[in-house]
Write a protein that holds these residues in place. Structure first.
Motif, PDB file in Angstrom:
ATOM      1  N   GLU A   1      66.903  66.288  72.764  1.00 16.47           N
ATOM      2  CA  GLU A   1      66.332  67.159  71.729  1.00 16.47           C
ATOM      3  C   GLU A   1      64.945  66.639  71.377  1.00 16.47           C
ATOM      4  O   GLU A   1      64.749  65.424  71.242  1.00 16.47           O
ATOM      5  N   ARG A   2      64.001  67.547  71.262  1.00 20.34           N
ATOM      6  CA  ARG A   2      62.686  67.076  70.835  1.00 20.34           C
ATOM      7  C   ARG A   2      61.956  68.150  70.040  1.00 20.34           C
ATOM      8  O   ARG A   2      62.290  69.340  70.121  1.00 20.34           O
ATOM      9  N   GLN A   3      60.980  67.729  69.292  1.00 17.52           N
ATOM     10  CA  GLN A   3      60.193  68.640  68.463  1.00 17.52           C
ATOM     11  C   GLN A   3      58.986  69.126  69.255  1.00 17.52           C
ATOM     12  O   GLN A   3      58.275  68.325  69.867  1.00 17.52           O
TER      13      GLN A   3
ATOM     14  N   GLN B   1      54.336  79.858  72.527  1.00 20.64           N
ATOM     15  CA  GLN B   1      55.713  79.349  72.441  1.00 20.64           C
ATOM     16  C   GLN B   1      56.687  80.432  72.842  1.00 20.64           C
ATOM     17  O   GLN B   1      56.585  81.586  72.408  1.00 20.64           O
TER      18      GLN B   1
ATOM     19  N   THR C   1      61.211  74.966  66.032  1.00 22.09           N
ATOM     20  CA  THR C   1      60.460  74.129  66.970  1.00 22.09           C
ATOM     21  C   THR C   1      61.288  72.970  67.527  1.00 22.09           C
ATOM     22  O   THR C   1      60.746  72.073  68.161  1.00 22.09           O
ATOM     23  N   THR C   2      62.565  72.995  67.293  1.00 18.43           N
ATOM     24  CA  THR C   2      63.425  71.977  67.901  1.00 18.43           C
ATOM     25  C   THR C   2      63.918  72.496  69.250  1.00 18.43           C
ATOM     26  O   THR C   2      64.605  73.517  69.308  1.00 18.43           O
TER      27      THR C   2
ATOM     28  N   ARG D   1      65.873  71.914  72.968  1.00 23.23           N
ATOM     29  CA  ARG D   1      66.895  71.121  73.684  1.00 23.23           C
ATOM     30  C   ARG D   1      66.707  71.333  75.183  1.00 23.23           C
ATOM     31  O   ARG D   1      66.621  72.465  75.653  1.00 23.23           O
TER      32      ARG D   1
END
Lengths: 341, 341
Positions: free
Chosen positions: B33-35, B45, B9-10, B12
């Motif tokens: 970068e975000r979760q 997803q 779930t990271t 970029r």
């Protein structure tokens, strides 16, 4: 049946001597006098009343001509003319008939009947109108606006050279079709005439307005939907800047570049992509079959005063070059014509 | 029913930090970068497999954007991407599905189902093709050539950026429709591929050919009837010079000017009048309703080998900017894509 006395048979014709590289001047031309022969069967002698001078003629002075074939050197140039039949050996034409021909740039000529188009008797009262509003420039305006650019009522139409022979008709036809009209001209007199007499909504004097794009955006706050292109260069650039998505450009001429070796540059053509603009060139001689539809709608407009015309009349065959050059220096107002005799 | 383990779930993402005034460079962008959050009902997803980089994205980096709305600063940029569903809380999507979206410039994302287009199972074997020949660039080529420019069999079609993602398809579709095709490219390798693999009739290397108009007149001795415009500037000038009367220009892009404050100048636009040329800009997002007709004709061509594709694959999310910049320095060949993971 006795023949009438022969009319005058000394003709004076403007010949192209050399092709101008820039602005034409006297050295490129010569007036040649010659005697007309006797008529053969089927021929007609016409004494011209009015000659037309039009921007497209500059293109025909080039070796690689634009609009129509190049003028030949040391030959009489051609162009629209309205004349009166003075002698006829063809049954369809009688002395006194008013006729339209392409035998301009001369005071009289002999032609075969198929070179002549007989005009209605009423034309004798307003012969020069058939070189302007009811002639080729009027048809150019009508066809270019309605068939090429296809404005819808409520849209904004921008017209360059807006008081000219073509432009003034574009402005007024667009108004009659329910459009908002913005014109560009080169003098305050011309601007005032368009506003007061022709009902144009806003006029820009491009010589005094400063930045043309800004002036156009101010005059057309809802953007430009249709641009009738007579000028090119800065005017095209400004029109593209001010245009709305799906705008249409009827490309009739680009007079700003006619006397330059290369035309005026334009560097915002990417807007044609971004705004999904259609730019369409046309030459009216491809569309002379539209003349009947044009006259059916235009003659009543002219007769009722819904469409007005301005002319600048130059006097005498000797003034034809001055008349032609007035197209490039702005010294004419409306349609420039040369009155003969 | 038990949930599978949550996938990675990271994410970029490439953000635009400032609007480039000229050629973009690293300072204008940042990888953030975000979760990703937990999925809500109706969400999916996707882990991207391939990202598209396309010239139109440069227009979206401007404040006054071209082609689509401007990219927002400090937000992930968007663009075409093909990915694989890794988790779904929507009944129409299952893990393993291959999907097309506009959520490019990032390696993974969560989206609602209506942002995703499910691709056929066969797409898993050739996912990147849906960013090129079977995707937006292919549709652009197909629609722009056939609907905007409307070539007839036997006519000569000139294509700039002819080995690019759009251009190579224009060339090959025009050949399949019976046209003679002349391409312009910036390297001999690209020229050879068009000649040997794509059946193009003549190719100009614009970097080495000298005068482009002369090269085009030599390559198209019967003149150009249709010009598919991807480049602008010198290419448009040469196309106008070489064009036949009643020529048509499909104005798709003008990449030569994308990194300049103003575009490349063109000074022979009077030829649009003299040759009665129609130049029509278009943006393919207005015409996505043509996709079915496009795929009906294009998929069999691709399956039969009648239409060939070249790709330049850049490896990894970090290479996305290099991939994008390759569009402007000619370092790509065919469709430039970024392979993820």
């Amino acid at each position: 049946m006795s023949q009438p006395d022969r009319p005058a048979t000394t003709a004076r014709e403007w010949h192209l001597l050399q092709r101008p590289a820039a602005l034409p001047s006297a050295e490129h031309f010569q007036i040649v006098e010659r005697q007309l022969a006797e008529l053969n069967d089927g021929q007609v002698q016409v004494d011209n009343l009015f000659l037309s001078v039009d921007p497209y003629m500059r293109g025909r002075m080039r070796e690689n001509a634009v609009y129509a074939e190049a003028y030949e050197l040391n030959q009489a140039m051609t162009g629209g003319a309205v004349g009166r039949v003075v002698e006829s050996r063809h049954p369809d034409f009688s002395p006194g008939d008013t006729v339209l021909s392409l035998n301009g740039w001369r005071d009289r000529f002999i032609a075969s009947a198929q070179e002549l188009q007989k005009l209605p008797a009423s034309a004798a009262q307003m012969p020069s109108l058939f070189l302007g509003t009811l002639g080729m420039p009027g048809l150019t305006a009508y066809f270019g606006l309605l068939n090429i650019a296809q404005p819808k009522a409520g849209e904004t139409v921008f017209v360059s050279a807006a008081s000219g022979a073509v432009g003034a008709n574009v402005c007024q036809i667009a108004k009659l079709k329910g459009c908002r009209v913005v014109g560009s001209v080169g003098s305050d007199d011309k601007a005032q005439w368009l506003l007061d007499e022709c009902g144009v909504d806003a006029v820009i004097n491009y010589k005094t307005c400063g930045d043309l794009t800004q002036a156009l955006l101010t005059a057309a706050p809802e953007g430009v939907d249709v641009y009738f292109e007579n000028v090119g260069g800065d005017h095209l650039q400004a029109a593209l800047n001010a245009m709305n998505p799906h705008g249409r450009i009827a490309a009739c001429g680009m007079i700003s570049g006619y006397n330059d070796a290369v035309g005026q540059g334009v560097n915002n053509l990417m807007l044609i992509v971004g705004k999904k603009i259609r730019m369409q060139g046309f030459i009216i001689s491809d569309h002379f079959d539209q003349q009947e539809a044009f006259l059916n709608e235009m003659v009543p407009w002219v007769q009722s005063g819904a469409i007005k015309s301005r002319e600048t009349v130059f006097d005498g065959i000797d003034s034809a070059l001055d008349a032609f050059l007035s197209l490039f220096n702005g010294d004419h107002f409306g349609k420039a014509v040369v009155k003969i005799g």
